[in-house]
Design a protein around this motif. Structure first.
Motif, PDB file in Angstrom:
ATOM      1  N   ASN A   8      41.646   7.036  12.788  1.00  0.00           N
ATOM      2  CA  ASN A   8      40.825   6.087  13.353  1.00  0.00           C
ATOM      3  C   ASN A   8      39.928   5.429  12.343  1.00  0.00           C
ATOM      4  O   ASN A   8      39.706   4.109  12.443  1.00  0.00           O
ATOM      5  CB  ASN A   8      39.958   6.800  14.433  1.00  0.00           C
ATOM      6  N   VAL A  27      37.362  15.561  23.814  1.00  0.00           N
ATOM      7  CA  VAL A  27      37.720  13.913  23.649  1.00  0.00           C
ATOM      8  C   VAL A  27      36.444  13.217  23.420  1.00  0.00           C
ATOM      9  O   VAL A  27      36.363  12.499  22.635  1.00  0.00           O
ATOM     10  CB  VAL A  27      38.453  13.480  24.949  1.00  0.00           C
ATOM     11  N   PRO A  28      35.438  13.554  24.220  1.00  0.00           N
ATOM     12  CA  PRO A  28      34.292  12.535  24.186  1.00  0.00           C
ATOM     13  C   PRO A  28      33.541  12.741  22.829  1.00  0.00           C
ATOM     14  O   PRO A  28      33.076  11.749  22.212  1.00  0.00           O
ATOM     15  CB  PRO A  28      33.391  12.911  25.307  1.00  0.00           C
ATOM     16  N   THR A  80      34.889  13.721  20.143  1.00  0.00           N
ATOM     17  CA  THR A  80      35.712  13.172  19.005  1.00  0.00           C
ATOM     18  C   THR A  80      35.534  11.807  19.006  1.00  0.00           C
ATOM     19  O   THR A  80      35.558  11.013  17.872  1.00  0.00           O
ATOM     20  CB  THR A  80      37.270  13.657  19.336  1.00  0.00           C
ATOM     21  N   LYS A  81      35.794  11.285  20.234  1.00  0.00           N
ATOM     22  CA  LYS A  81      35.345   9.525  20.297  1.00  0.00           C
ATOM     23  C   LYS A  81      34.029   9.272  19.581  1.00  0.00           C
ATOM     24  O   LYS A  81      34.189   8.231  18.905  1.00  0.00           O
ATOM     25  CB  LYS A  81      35.431   9.223  21.856  1.00  0.00           C
ATOM     26  N   SER A 113      34.129   9.675  16.118  1.00  0.00           N
ATOM     27  CA  SER A 113      34.777   8.616  15.105  1.00  0.00           C
ATOM     28  C   SER A 113      34.199   7.333  15.038  1.00  0.00           C
ATOM     29  O   SER A 113      34.197   6.873  13.970  1.00  0.00           O
ATOM     30  CB  SER A 113      36.276   8.525  15.926  1.00  0.00           C
ATOM     31  N   ILE A 114      33.340   6.881  16.132  1.00  0.00           N
ATOM     32  CA  ILE A 114      32.694   5.866  16.073  1.00  0.00           C
ATOM     33  C   ILE A 114      31.383   5.846  15.010  1.00  0.00           C
ATOM     34  O   ILE A 114      31.199   4.928  13.921  1.00  0.00           O
ATOM     35  CB  ILE A 114      31.683   5.618  17.280  1.00  0.00           C
ATOM     36  N   CYS A 135      45.942   3.375  16.575  1.00  0.00           N
ATOM     37  CA  CYS A 135      45.141   4.417  17.328  1.00  0.00           C
ATOM     38  C   CYS A 135      46.047   5.372  18.151  1.00  0.00           C
ATOM     39  O   CYS A 135      46.877   4.928  18.528  1.00  0.00           O
ATOM     40  CB  CYS A 135      44.030   3.904  17.881  1.00  0.00           C
ATOM     41  N   SER A 181      40.061   1.459  11.866  1.00  0.00           N
ATOM     42  CA  SER A 181      38.602   0.666  11.936  1.00  0.00           C
ATOM     43  C   SER A 181      38.539  -0.171  10.831  1.00  0.00           C
ATOM     44  O   SER A 181      38.562  -1.272  10.494  1.00  0.00           O
ATOM     45  CB  SER A 181      37.392   1.625  12.013  1.00  0.00           C
ATOM     46  N   ASP A 184      43.201  12.843  13.124  1.00  0.00           N
ATOM     47  CA  ASP A 184      42.900  11.814  13.996  1.00  0.00           C
ATOM     48  C   ASP A 184      41.792  11.059  13.751  1.00  0.00           C
ATOM     49  O   ASP A 184      41.688   9.672  13.822  1.00  0.00           O
ATOM     50  CB  ASP A 184      42.911  12.591  15.542  1.00  0.00           C
ATOM     51  N   ILE A 185      40.696  11.694  13.209  1.00  0.00           N
ATOM     52  CA  ILE A 185      39.736  10.775  12.858  1.00  0.00           C
ATOM     53  C   ILE A 185      39.864  10.048  11.547  1.00  0.00           C
ATOM     54  O   ILE A 185      39.415   9.106  11.768  1.00  0.00           O
ATOM     55  CB  ILE A 185      38.393  12.137  12.443  1.00  0.00           C
TER      56      ILE A 185
END
Length: 233
Positions: free
Chosen positions: A105, A9-10, A12-13, A16-17, A233, A109, A101-102
């Motif tokens: 996202n 999770v971290p 992937t987040k 994504s950023i 999201c 954005s 998911d990416i």
């Protein structure tokens, strides 16, 4: 398993950023490479070793898709009865979901950026809506009003539609915009690749037509229910 554990999770987040901002980073870098002496020297140094910075910045974005393609080829070439084939198939589905998911996202954005962009190009204050969201754009739509046909770009937001034309000269933008609340208009007819919209409690109509039939069909579906096409999201 390794890929799935890596893209926790971290990670992937964070990934994504990175994906959401890499295009802006490349634009800034390209500008600095011509205006900033230190960056320009750095570019020249990298070039001597065959390194092109924008390409390097884009490489991480391509990795998940490459993993998907690579695992797909492995699964195809392995006997289905093997335990390893089942394990790789599970890994393939996991990395597919991660890639999906990416990508989703990234689109969310991009939609936020598009809404901000159109909010600066056109005063939306006559149509107050704090929950407004961007839906999509159609680059070429023939709009006919009172037998007057003009080609516009059509920007659809969750509650309003914008018929826009850039009438500025050279690189200077000047936007001609016609805005209408979607709730005020009803689809009267969809025939021969033409969408006829009628304004409620009025005799006004507008006919919309895209270059491709499939685009007009999609536009008709979006006009009927724009909220269905809002990415979350």
């Amino acid at each position: 398993g390794i890929l799935h554990n890596f893209f926790d999770v971290p990670m992937t987040k964070m990934y994504s950023i990175y994906v959401n901002h890499v295009e802006d980073a490349i634009k800034i870098f390209n500008k600095l490479s011509t205006t900033n002496k230190s960056v320009k020297e750095l570019v020249e140094t990298f070039a001597q070793t065959g390194i092109f910075v924008p390409t390097v910045l884009l490489l991480p974005i391509q990795h998940p898709l490459r993993y998907v393609l690579h695992l797909e080829q492995i699964v195809k070439s392995m006997p289905k009865y093997l335990t390893e084939t089942k394990q790789i198939s599970i890994a393939l589905e996991k990395i597919r979901k991660i890639a999906h998911d990416i990508e989703k996202n990234k689109k969310v954005s991009d939609n936020k950026k598009a809404l901000e962009l159109w909010s600066t190009r056109f005063d939306l204050s006559p149509f107050p809506n704090p929950n407004r969201e961007y839906v999509t754009e159609f680059p070429q739509v023939l709009a006919t009003e009172n037998k007057d046909a003009t080609v516009y770009s059509l920007v659809i937001l969750s509650d309003i539609a914008l018929l826009v034309r850039n009438i500025g000269k050279s690189t200077k933008e000047k936007w001609k915009v016609k805005a209408f609340l979607l709730s005020d208009w009803k689809m009267k007819e969809f025939k021969d690749n033409k969408i006829t919209l009628a304004k409620q409690k009025s005799d006004k109509t507008i006919i919309l037509r895209c270059t491709k039939i499939k685009d007009t069909e999609l536009l008709a579906q979006i006009i009927k229910n724009p909220s269905k096409y809002i990415l979350k999201c």
